[in-house]
Design a protein around this motif. Structure first.
Motif, PDB file in Angstrom:
ATOM      1  N   ALA A   6       0.832  -1.205   0.000  1.00  0.00           N
ATOM      2  CA  ALA A   6       0.000   0.000   0.000  1.00  0.00           C
ATOM      3  C   ALA A   6       0.859   1.243   0.000  1.00  0.00           C
ATOM      4  O   ALA A   6       0.566   2.221  -0.693  1.00  0.00           O
ATOM      5  N   LEU A   7       1.938   1.234   0.761  1.00  0.00           N
ATOM      6  CA  LEU A   7       2.817   2.395   0.813  1.00  0.00           C
ATOM      7  C   LEU A   7       3.391   2.697  -0.555  1.00  0.00           C
ATOM      8  O   LEU A   7       3.373   3.831  -1.028  1.00  0.00           O
ATOM      9  N   LEU A   8       3.881   1.675  -1.244  1.00  0.00           N
ATOM     10  CA  LEU A   8       4.517   1.906  -2.535  1.00  0.00           C
ATOM     11  C   LEU A   8       3.501   2.321  -3.583  1.00  0.00           C
ATOM     12  O   LEU A   8       3.815   3.105  -4.480  1.00  0.00           O
ATOM     13  N   VAL A   9       2.296   1.829  -3.498  1.00  0.00           N
ATOM     14  CA  VAL A   9       1.273   2.227  -4.460  1.00  0.00           C
ATOM     15  C   VAL A   9       0.869   3.675  -4.263  1.00  0.00           C
ATOM     16  O   VAL A   9       0.678   4.418  -5.220  1.00  0.00           O
ATOM     17  N   LEU A  10       0.772   4.122  -3.030  1.00  0.00           N
ATOM     18  CA  LEU A  10       0.230   5.441  -2.739  1.00  0.00           C
ATOM     19  C   LEU A  10       1.290   6.497  -2.460  1.00  0.00           C
ATOM     20  O   LEU A  10       0.970   7.637  -2.223  1.00  0.00           O
ATOM     21  N   ALA A  82      14.517  -2.264  -2.302  1.00  0.00           N
ATOM     22  CA  ALA A  82      13.344  -1.894  -3.085  1.00  0.00           C
ATOM     23  C   ALA A  82      13.714  -0.777  -4.039  1.00  0.00           C
ATOM     24  O   ALA A  82      14.610   0.025  -3.761  1.00  0.00           O
ATOM     25  N   LEU A  83      13.008  -0.722  -5.163  1.00  0.00           N
ATOM     26  CA  LEU A  83      13.171   0.344  -6.141  1.00  0.00           C
ATOM     27  C   LEU A  83      11.807   0.910  -6.476  1.00  0.00           C
ATOM     28  O   LEU A  83      10.798   0.187  -6.484  1.00  0.00           O
ATOM     29  N   ALA A  84      11.763   2.211  -6.764  1.00  0.00           N
ATOM     30  CA  ALA A  84      10.509   2.851  -7.140  1.00  0.00           C
ATOM     31  C   ALA A  84      10.799   3.956  -8.143  1.00  0.00           C
ATOM     32  O   ALA A  84      11.750   4.724  -7.981  1.00  0.00           O
ATOM     33  N   ILE A  85       9.981   4.030  -9.196  1.00  0.00           N
ATOM     34  CA  ILE A  85      10.061   5.108 -10.172  1.00  0.00           C
ATOM     35  C   ILE A  85       8.651   5.597 -10.441  1.00  0.00           C
ATOM     36  O   ILE A  85       7.720   4.791 -10.564  1.00  0.00           O
ATOM     37  N   GLN A  86       8.482   6.915 -10.498  1.00  0.00           N
ATOM     38  CA  GLN A  86       7.150   7.483 -10.679  1.00  0.00           C
ATOM     39  C   GLN A  86       7.221   8.796 -11.438  1.00  0.00           C
ATOM     40  O   GLN A  86       8.137   9.591 -11.228  1.00  0.00           O
ATOM     41  N   GLY A  87       6.246   9.007 -12.305  1.00  0.00           N
ATOM     42  CA  GLY A  87       6.039  10.297 -12.951  1.00  0.00           C
ATOM     43  C   GLY A  87       4.724  10.894 -12.493  1.00  0.00           C
ATOM     44  O   GLY A  87       3.746  10.164 -12.264  1.00  0.00           O
ATOM     45  N   GLY A 102      -4.357  15.866  -9.850  1.00  0.00           N
ATOM     46  CA  GLY A 102      -3.139  15.403 -10.502  1.00  0.00           C
ATOM     47  C   GLY A 102      -3.304  14.006 -11.052  1.00  0.00           C
ATOM     48  O   GLY A 102      -4.368  13.380 -10.949  1.00  0.00           O
ATOM     49  N   PHE A 103      -2.224  13.516 -11.655  1.00  0.00           N
ATOM     50  CA  PHE A 103      -2.187  12.136 -12.147  1.00  0.00           C
ATOM     51  C   PHE A 103      -0.768  11.621 -11.977  1.00  0.00           C
ATOM     52  O   PHE A 103       0.204  12.317 -12.307  1.00  0.00           O
ATOM     53  N   ALA A 104      -0.628  10.401 -11.452  1.00  0.00           N
ATOM     54  CA  ALA A 104       0.684   9.810 -11.221  1.00  0.00           C
ATOM     55  C   ALA A 104       0.656   8.346 -11.632  1.00  0.00           C
ATOM     56  O   ALA A 104      -0.367   7.659 -11.500  1.00  0.00           O
ATOM     57  N   ALA A 105       1.787   7.860 -12.148  1.00  0.00           N
ATOM     58  CA  ALA A 105       1.920   6.451 -12.524  1.00  0.00           C
ATOM     59  C   ALA A 105       3.357   6.027 -12.281  1.00  0.00           C
ATOM     60  O   ALA A 105       4.286   6.840 -12.369  1.00  0.00           O
ATOM     61  N   GLY A 106       3.535   4.741 -11.949  1.00  0.00           N
ATOM     62  CA  GLY A 106       4.884   4.282 -11.680  1.00  0.00           C
ATOM     63  C   GLY A 106       4.988   2.781 -11.570  1.00  0.00           C
ATOM     64  O   GLY A 106       4.046   2.034 -11.913  1.00  0.00           O
ATOM     65  N   TYR A 107       6.131   2.360 -11.055  1.00  0.00           N
ATOM     66  CA  TYR A 107       6.459   0.944 -10.901  1.00  0.00           C
ATOM     67  C   TYR A 107       7.301   0.812  -9.640  1.00  0.00           C
ATOM     68  O   TYR A 107       8.233   1.608  -9.431  1.00  0.00           O
ATOM     69  N   ALA A 108       6.984  -0.166  -8.794  1.00  0.00           N
ATOM     70  CA  ALA A 108       7.679  -0.273  -7.511  1.00  0.00           C
ATOM     71  C   ALA A 108       7.819  -1.725  -7.094  1.00  0.00           C
ATOM     72  O   ALA A 108       6.944  -2.562  -7.353  1.00  0.00           O
ATOM     73  N   THR A 109       8.942  -2.023  -6.455  1.00  0.00           N
ATOM     74  CA  THR A 109       9.152  -3.318  -5.825  1.00  0.00           C
ATOM     75  C   THR A 109       9.119  -3.136  -4.318  1.00  0.00           C
ATOM     76  O   THR A 109       9.168  -2.013  -3.814  1.00  0.00           O
ATOM     77  N   GLN A 110       9.049  -4.258  -3.577  1.00  0.00           N
ATOM     78  CA  GLN A 110       8.956  -4.212  -2.122  1.00  0.00           C
ATOM     79  C   GLN A 110      10.238  -4.712  -1.477  1.00  0.00           C
ATOM     80  O   GLN A 110      10.880  -5.628  -2.002  1.00  0.00           O
ATOM     81  N   ASN A 118       5.266  -4.001  -9.000  1.00  0.00           N
ATOM     82  CA  ASN A 118       3.885  -3.757  -9.389  1.00  0.00           C
ATOM     83  C   ASN A 118       3.762  -2.425 -10.125  1.00  0.00           C
ATOM     84  O   ASN A 118       4.158  -1.385  -9.589  1.00  0.00           O
ATOM     85  N   PRO A 119       3.190  -2.400 -11.327  1.00  0.00           N
ATOM     86  CA  PRO A 119       2.848  -1.126 -11.963  1.00  0.00           C
ATOM     87  C   PRO A 119       1.588  -0.554 -11.301  1.00  0.00           C
ATOM     88  O   PRO A 119       0.741  -1.302 -10.802  1.00  0.00           O
ATOM     89  N   TYR A 120       1.441   0.758 -11.337  1.00  0.00           N
ATOM     90  CA  TYR A 120       0.291   1.389 -10.691  1.00  0.00           C
ATOM     91  C   TYR A 120       0.046   2.768 -11.270  1.00  0.00           C
ATOM     92  O   TYR A 120       0.906   3.361 -11.929  1.00  0.00           O
TER      93      TYR A 120
END
Length: 227
Positions: A6-10, A82-87, A102-110, A118-120
């Motif tokens: 949940a943390l990485l998604v949000l 963990a890695l996380a990338i977001q625009g 706003g709008f945000a999208a990214g990809y994150a591992t745990q 997980n893409p989100y």
């Protein structure tokens, strides 16, 4: 840690880039135009310790790119990080006594997971009240949990309340369409207004407070205009 999906998604944090540390529910704001920031924190959950750093830059004024990750330790032994990338961009900037989208999208591992990430994506909507002394943030989004081959809706609701010229009280709840939600509360303080901020939080999961509770301490650094 089970709550980190949940943390990485949000994340926010992403946040003033993402609602600013220590909030997980993101906001409809970006890092200052032409500037960069680094949000870093220590996350303590029983014998598990995580050290996060999320640098972000907004070179053009309405697009913020975040790329970072974490080192994780359990019982003194290092786990996979963990890695996380977001625009992130704004569809409508947040205005005083108004709202922003706003709008945000990214990809994150745990941390501690050998599985793919997980893409989100999600839509943050923020509401300013009382001349910005109270700001409410809401998130609604989607993630693809590749480990379980499931699609999940994600959500978050949070608030930041100005206590003094430099200090804020934050509170939030967030989660997915399955499972018990999480909550977090804390404070943030500007050491150097607009540039150096510290924070601390306590959080847990509804229905498992004694088992899932955590503490965090963070530092946020914002540069002057670089671009």
């Amino acid at each position: 840690m089970r709550h980190l999906s949940a943390l990485l998604v949000l994340f926010a944090a992403t946040p003033a880039a993402h609602a600013a540390r220590p909030m997980i529910t993101d906001d409809a704001r970006l890092t200052d135009a032409g500037a960069c920031q680094v949000e870093s924190w220590v996350h303590l959950h029983g014998s598990q310790h995580e050290f996060w750093a999320l640098p972000a830059c907004n070179p053009g004024g309405n697009f913020e790119l975040t790329f970072g990750g974490a080192l994780a330790y359990a019982d003194g032994h290092q786990e996979s990080g963990a890695l996380a990338i977001q625009g992130k961009t704004l569809l409508k900037p947040l205005e005083t006594n108004g709202y922003g989208i706003g709008f945000a999208a990214g990809y994150a591992t745990q941390p501690g997971s050998a599985h793919t990430g997980n893409p989100y994506f999600y839509v943050p909507v923020s509401f300013s009240l009382a001349d910005d002394r109270v700001v409410i943030h809401t998130n609604l989004g989607y993630t693809r949990e590749r480990e379980h081959h499931e699609n999940r809706l994600t959500w978050g609701v949070g608030s930041e309340v100005q206590l003094t010229a430099r200090s804020y009280l934050i509170g939030e709840s967030y989660g997915q369409d399955k499972g018990n939600p999480f909550f977090q509360m804390g404070v943030r303080y500007w050491i150097v207004p607009g540039h150096v901020q510290i924070d601390t939080t306590y959080g847990s999961q509804f229905g498992a407070i004694s088992d899932q509770h955590w503490f965090s301490v963070g530092l946020r650094l914002i540069s002057p205009s670089l671009f």
